[in-house]
Enzyme design. Structure first.
Site, PDB file in Angstrom:
ATOM      1  N   SER A  13       0.836  -1.214   0.000  1.00 13.77           N
ATOM      2  CA  SER A  13       0.000   0.000   0.000  1.00 13.77           C
ATOM      3  C   SER A  13       0.867   1.259   0.000  1.00 13.77           C
ATOM      4  O   SER A  13       0.502   2.261  -0.620  1.00 13.77           O
ATOM      5  CB  SER A  13      -0.985  -0.008   1.174  1.00 13.77           C
ATOM      6  OG  SER A  13      -0.336   0.170   2.409  1.00 13.77           O
ATOM      7  N   ASN A  14       2.015   1.209   0.672  1.00 13.00           N
ATOM      8  CA  ASN A  14       2.923   2.365   0.605  1.00 13.00           C
ATOM      9  C   ASN A  14       3.486   2.532  -0.801  1.00 13.00           C
ATOM     10  O   ASN A  14       3.583   3.661  -1.299  1.00 13.00           O
ATOM     11  CB  ASN A  14       4.069   2.211   1.612  1.00 13.00           C
ATOM     12  CG  ASN A  14       3.698   2.702   2.988  1.00 13.00           C
ATOM     13  OD1 ASN A  14       3.661   3.899   3.240  1.00 13.00           O
ATOM     14  ND2 ASN A  14       3.386   1.774   3.876  1.00 13.00           N
ATOM     15  N   ARG A  58      15.948 -15.550  -2.723  1.00 13.75           N
ATOM     16  CA  ARG A  58      16.930 -15.309  -1.660  1.00 13.75           C
ATOM     17  C   ARG A  58      18.341 -15.506  -2.211  1.00 13.75           C
ATOM     18  O   ARG A  58      19.256 -14.755  -1.915  1.00 13.75           O
ATOM     19  CB  ARG A  58      16.645 -16.299  -0.518  1.00 13.75           C
ATOM     20  CG  ARG A  58      17.471 -16.079   0.717  1.00 13.75           C
ATOM     21  CD  ARG A  58      16.978 -16.938   1.860  1.00 13.75           C
ATOM     22  NE  ARG A  58      15.838 -16.363   2.531  1.00 13.75           N
ATOM     23  CZ  ARG A  58      15.924 -15.398   3.475  1.00 13.75           C
ATOM     24  NH1 ARG A  58      17.089 -14.922   3.819  1.00 13.75           N
ATOM     25  NH2 ARG A  58      14.856 -14.921   4.044  1.00 13.75           N
ATOM     26  N   LEU A  87      16.970  -8.215   5.160  1.00 18.78           N
ATOM     27  CA  LEU A  87      18.101  -7.329   5.429  1.00 18.78           C
ATOM     28  C   LEU A  87      18.827  -7.021   4.115  1.00 18.78           C
ATOM     29  O   LEU A  87      19.026  -7.908   3.290  1.00 18.78           O
ATOM     30  CB  LEU A  87      19.061  -8.043   6.392  1.00 18.78           C
ATOM     31  CG  LEU A  87      20.182  -7.221   6.990  1.00 18.78           C
ATOM     32  CD1 LEU A  87      19.641  -6.138   7.908  1.00 18.78           C
ATOM     33  CD2 LEU A  87      21.131  -8.138   7.783  1.00 18.78           C
ATOM     34  N   ILE A  88      19.205  -5.756   3.952  1.00 17.70           N
ATOM     35  CA  ILE A  88      19.917  -5.375   2.715  1.00 17.70           C
ATOM     36  C   ILE A  88      21.390  -5.781   2.862  1.00 17.70           C
ATOM     37  O   ILE A  88      22.052  -5.384   3.816  1.00 17.70           O
ATOM     38  CB  ILE A  88      19.811  -3.849   2.471  1.00 17.70           C
ATOM     39  CG1 ILE A  88      18.340  -3.421   2.371  1.00 17.70           C
ATOM     40  CG2 ILE A  88      20.574  -3.434   1.215  1.00 17.70           C
ATOM     41  CD1 ILE A  88      17.548  -4.051   1.255  1.00 17.70           C
ATOM     42  N   HIS A 104       9.939   2.743   8.847  1.00 22.42           N
ATOM     43  CA  HIS A 104       9.694   1.792   9.928  1.00 22.42           C
ATOM     44  C   HIS A 104       8.471   2.280  10.717  1.00 22.42           C
ATOM     45  O   HIS A 104       8.404   3.459  11.072  1.00 22.42           O
ATOM     46  CB  HIS A 104      10.921   1.707  10.840  1.00 22.42           C
ATOM     47  CG  HIS A 104      10.800   0.619  11.852  1.00 22.42           C
ATOM     48  ND1 HIS A 104      10.986  -0.717  11.533  1.00 22.42           N
ATOM     49  CD2 HIS A 104      10.470   0.641  13.164  1.00 22.42           C
ATOM     50  CE1 HIS A 104      10.781  -1.448  12.614  1.00 22.42           C
ATOM     51  NE2 HIS A 104      10.468  -0.656  13.617  1.00 22.42           N
TER      52      HIS A 104
HETATM   53  C1  GAR Z   1       4.384  -0.626   6.665  1.00 22.02           C
HETATM   54  O1  GAR Z   1       3.707  -0.216   7.817  1.00 22.02           O
HETATM   55  C2  GAR Z   1       5.873  -0.457   6.846  1.00 22.02           C
HETATM   56  O2  GAR Z   1       6.228   0.620   7.654  1.00 22.02           O
HETATM   57  C3  GAR Z   1       6.215  -1.756   7.537  1.00 22.02           C
HETATM   58  O3  GAR Z   1       5.447  -2.732   6.891  1.00 22.02           O
HETATM   59  C4  GAR Z   1       4.224  -2.130   6.465  1.00 22.02           C
HETATM   60  C5  GAR Z   1       4.015  -2.501   5.010  1.00 22.02           C
HETATM   61  O4  GAR Z   1       2.745  -2.114   4.572  1.00 22.02           O
HETATM   62  N1  GAR Z   1       7.617  -2.039   7.463  1.00 22.02           N
HETATM   63  C6  GAR Z   1       8.278  -2.660   8.429  1.00 22.02           C
HETATM   64  O5  GAR Z   1       7.749  -3.091   9.442  1.00 22.02           O
HETATM   65  C7  GAR Z   1       9.786  -2.822   8.192  1.00 22.02           C
HETATM   66  N2  GAR Z   1      10.443  -3.193   9.379  1.00 22.02           N
HETATM   67  P1  GAR Z   1       2.430  -2.003   3.014  1.00 22.02           P
HETATM   68  O6  GAR Z   1       2.972  -3.274   2.350  1.00 22.02           O
HETATM   69  O7  GAR Z   1       0.948  -1.951   2.929  1.00 22.02           O
HETATM   70  O8  GAR Z   1       3.102  -0.770   2.475  1.00 22.02           O
END
Ligand code: GAR
Length: 190
Positions: A13-14, A58, A87-88, A104
């Protein structure tokens, strides 16, 4: 023209929000998605948005330089992690120093590190009766959630909030702020 690679392992979604925000503002930006998960909803979003998506294993990510070569060949300006859970590797961090960012869903250094992602974090926030949480946008180094912080934004957690409520508040902050930071970085990088 800027080129942005968005890495996502889940819903995406992001990733979708970033593409829509930047395209609506007629920024000259080209996007490509990368995922490690063939079942993730980000694959459907890529189709819907008409954005290319590369699925990788992977082995390709950690045991070869395939992904780095691809990223370099395509001359990406910025690598955006948006719910990407691996992890990158150090050679990728080195190859794109200062050009990889992550979001995060908590106020780092709290609730960061390996195994701390997505809903797990919001559940821990509620279980620990925290009265605030938020987002951290940061540069990526070779350790989980430790790179230099670019921006943090907080929000209130009410005693009555469930993990779903917290997630909704955090997502709203992510959708508002992550695309803006990316737009700013791209202007700086151009
Ligand atoms: C987001 O809230 C992002 O911040 C988090 O996963 C979600 C993904 O949502 N990331 C982490 O927790 C990384 N450690 P999305 O796939 O709907 O964008």
């Amino acid at each position: 023209m800027s080129k942005v690679a968005i890495f996502a392992s889940g819903s995406g979604s992001n990733a979708e929000n970033i593409v829509k925000y930047l395209k609506e503002r007629s920024k000259s930006v080209d996007f490509h998605f990368f995922t490690n998960n063939s079942n993730a909803y980000v694959n459907e979003r890529a189709l819907k948005l008409d954005v290319g998506i590369t699925l990788f294993s992977r082995e390709a990510f950690y045991q070869s330089d395939k992904i780095i070569r691809l990223l370099k060949q395509e001359e990406f300006d910025l690598i955006v992690l948006a719910g990407f859970l691996w992890l990158i590797p150090e050679n990728l961090v080195e190859a794109f120093k200062g050009r990889i960012i992550n979001i995060h869903p908590a106020l780092l250094p709290k609730y960061g590190g390996k195994g701390m992602y997505g809903k797990k974090i919001h559940e821990a926030i509620v279980a620990n009766h925290e009265d605030e949480t938020g987002i951290t946008i940061h540069f990526v180094d070779a350790n989980y959630d430790e790179g230099k912080i670019i921006q943090q934004v907080s929000c209130e957690v009410l005693p009555s909030d469930t993990a779903d409520d917290v997630e909704a508040k955090v997502h709203a902050l992510e959708y508002e702020h992550y695309p803006k930071v990316i737009a700013q970085l791209l202007d700086l990088l151009e």
